[in-house]
Design an enzyme around this catalytic site. Structure first.
Site, PDB file in Angstrom:
ATOM      1  N   GLY A 110     105.079   6.625-113.349  1.00 58.76           N
ATOM      2  CA  GLY A 110     104.415   6.561-112.053  1.00 58.76           C
ATOM      3  C   GLY A 110     103.506   5.357-111.951  1.00 58.76           C
ATOM      4  N   GLY A 113      97.002   4.466-112.510  1.00 55.89           N
ATOM      5  CA  GLY A 113      95.856   5.202-111.981  1.00 55.89           C
ATOM      6  C   GLY A 113      96.171   6.571-111.433  1.00 55.89           C
ATOM      7  N   THR A 114      97.376   7.100-111.710  1.00 51.54           N
ATOM      8  CA  THR A 114      97.741   8.399-111.149  1.00 51.54           C
ATOM      9  C   THR A 114      97.451   9.566-112.090  1.00 51.54           C
ATOM     10  OG1 THR A 114     100.008   7.933-111.869  1.00 51.54           O
ATOM     11  CG2 THR A 114      99.483   7.538-109.552  1.00 51.54           C
ATOM     12  N   GLY A 115      96.949   9.296-113.305  1.00 52.04           N
ATOM     13  CA  GLY A 115      96.522  10.382-114.179  1.00 52.04           C
ATOM     14  C   GLY A 115      97.458  10.693-115.326  1.00 52.04           C
ATOM     15  N   THR A 117      97.468   9.468-118.459  1.00 51.32           N
ATOM     16  CA  THR A 117      96.713   9.672-119.697  1.00 51.32           C
ATOM     17  C   THR A 117      95.977  11.009-119.668  1.00 51.32           C
ATOM     18  OG1 THR A 117      96.418   7.283-119.909  1.00 51.32           O
ATOM     19  CG2 THR A 117      94.954   8.682-121.198  1.00 51.32           C
ATOM     20  N   GLU A 337      91.477  -9.785 -84.944  1.00 51.07           N
ATOM     21  CA  GLU A 337      91.408  -8.385 -85.384  1.00 51.07           C
ATOM     22  C   GLU A 337      91.570  -7.425 -84.217  1.00 51.07           C
ATOM     23  OE1 GLU A 337      91.653  -7.847 -88.418  1.00 51.07           O
ATOM     24  OE2 GLU A 337      91.227  -9.908 -89.049  1.00 51.07           O
ATOM     25  N   HIS A 340      95.226  -6.914 -83.628  1.00 48.86           N
ATOM     26  CA  HIS A 340      95.786  -5.893 -84.522  1.00 48.86           C
ATOM     27  C   HIS A 340      95.435  -4.490 -84.038  1.00 48.86           C
ATOM     28  CE1 HIS A 340      97.293  -8.657 -87.488  1.00 48.86           C
ATOM     29  NE2 HIS A 340      96.100  -9.130 -87.829  1.00 48.86           N
TER      30      HIS A 340
END
Length: 497
Positions: A110, A113-115, A117, A337, A340
């Site tokens: 994945g 930073g998605t967990g 570990t 801006e 947009h």
């Protein structure tokens, strides 16, 4: 006796050198030969700072810190899959009755930073196992065979520590497995190949029936790079996808990280979860941490929704800068801006979360969009709308200044990326084709055809809202930031008038 050998050698070698000098022998060749032998032995045994830990030198931390699956948010499906796989270790008697062989490896794939570990740590806690962690880069060395030796030492150490702690299993976690598990090209033998071969051997069932059992959990964000021999059943038996969290998952993660922080009572974390579409668990943790830092700067006791909103902007785009620009440049950026923002509200009403004129990172201004709902499948009309939103800034500049500026560079890159998605998905007039067979001229033609058509539509749409630019420009220049509700109020007031 063996453990005293280093002390004996330290005492004996100087005495021997003094004796040789005393009897008139030339000790220089002996010293050079001894130094060379020591260096070779030192490298082969892996006792340097950047080499493997072997022998008596062990990895710190023989037991995983208490970390449960309940402490991980936003990955309910991945946790369920992992727990089901881990039950093969926990319920060994039941699986033996059914003739189920134990799993040897679990691959967590994945985005960063998605967990992944955290899931490995929770797996070790769930199975009451010894936990050892390593990174793929730890097994890479210029000396051939050193990486393979480190793999052997890692598995041996896991068994030794599990036996010493009287555990029935051990969990080995290897992050960035693609470093040593990449596809073999069949060419010249490399150090990486020997390391991978040793890992395959350790996972291949030689010690499958021995106790303690070894479960290897590996993590990667580049699964397509891994060798097919590593991915087959019998090695990595489970491939678990650890994706970016959806809105419900993001809210769960925010609640977890808000437990130890003083959150104001009027803060709606559900709204923050909506505004943080596409954020990973690590980014959401950073949002809560940065919000607390903003509260500290303002010397307030509570974290407000404004702090959280600023934290989202910082994680997404970086900290505010001190750039000072001329009045003309500020007006051009503001109109860009607003182009947009107006286009976004026309294409998808209610999607604008904030319009800002304050510089952040490399951007002089920005519009933060708030998706009405998480979406994973896109139609041709949706992607065309995204392109028109991206082109809105350049179209507004052309309307008021007769030309564009370099500020549209990223918008055009984003637009061409969406065109590529359209082509690869068979959503253009080209039909279903192999995009890799297209020439540069063909890509240039399809980009020009689609973008020119959508740019014309964008200009026509914004021309009908020219009065909105005039009414919103003064407010944006004065306030520098407009919330989505404030901008929609201006837009609706002009429409009503």
């Amino acid at each position: 006796m063996r453990k005293y050998l280093p002390e004996i050698a330290i005492g004996l070698v100087p005495v021997l050198i003094v004796f040789l000098i005393f009897i008139g022998q030339n000790v220089v060749p002996v010293l050079m030969l001894g130094a060379l032998g020591f260096v070779v032995f030192y490298a082969a045994r892996g006792r340097g700072k950047m080499t493997a830990m072997t022998g008596q030198q062990r990895r710190p931390g023989t037991k995983a810190e208490p970390f449960s699956f309940e402490q991980i948010g936003g990955q309910e499906r991945a946790k369920q899959e992992l727990i089901e796989a881990l039950d093969f270790l926990v319920k060994q008697e039941q699986i033996a009755k059914l003739g189920i062989r134990p799993l040897k490896g679990i691959l967590l794939a994945g985005p960063p930073g998605t967990g992944k570990t955290l899931l490995a740590k929770a797996a070790a806690h769930y199975t009451d196992s010894i936990y050892l962690a390593a990174s793929g880069s730890e097994f890479v060395e210029m000396y051939v065979g050193v990486g393979a030796g480190r793999i052997r030492d890692l598995f041996k150490e896991a068994r030794t520590k599990a036996n010493k702690a009287k555990k029935s299993s051990a969990v080995i976690f290897i992050d960035e497995i693609e470093v040593i598990g990449g596809k073999r090209d069949g060419g010249q033998q490399r150090e990486y190949d020997q390391t991978l071969n040793q890992l395959l051997t350790e996972m291949d069932g030689i010690h499958a029936n021995e106790s303690p059992r070894i479960l290897l959990i590996a993590a990667t964000n580049r699964k397509e790079m891994l060798d097919s021999a590593l991915l087959r059943p019998g090695r990595f038996d489970r491939h678990i996808s650890v994706d970016l969290p959806d809105k419900k998952g993001r809210l769960h993660i925010l609640n977890i990280h808000a437990n130890n922080k003083p959150i104001a009572e009027d803060v709606h974390l559900e709204r923050i979860a909506s505004e943080s579409f596409g954020f990973s668990g690590a980014q959401l943790e950073s949002v809560m941490n940065e919000a607390a830092i903003y509260a500290l700067r303002e010397n307030t006791d509570k974290i407000t929704e404004n702090h959280l909103s600023m934290a989202i902007d910082k994680v997404m785009m970086g900290e505010k800068t001190d750039r000072e620009s001329s009045k003309e440049e500020r007006e051009r950026v503001a109109l860009h801006e607003l182009g947009h923002a107006i286009m976004a509200e026309i294409v998808r009403p209610g999607s604008v979360s904030q319009v800002a004129l304050s510089p952040r990172g490399q951007a002089l201004g920005y519009v933060r969009h708030n998706p009405l709902q998480d979406q994973y499948l896109y139609t041709e009309s949706f992607l065309n709308g995204q392109i028109m939103i991206a082109l809105g800034g350049a179209a507004a500049e052309e309307m008021f200044y007769g030309g564009r500026s370099t500020g549209s560079k990223n918008d055009f890159e984003q637009s061409m990326s969406i065109v590529k998605t359209l082509v690869e998905s068979g959503l253009t007039d080209l039909g279903i084709i192999d995009a890799s067979m297209m020439t540069k001229e063909a890509w240039a033609n399809i980009n020009r055809t689609i973008l020119d058509k959508l740019m014309s539509r964008t200009k026509e749409t914004l021309e009908a809202k020219r009065e909105v630019f005039a009414s919103s420009l003064e407010t944006l220049l004065r306030e520098e930031t407009l919330s989505g509700d404030e901008f929609r109020h201006l837009l609706n007031a002009d429409t009503a008038a």
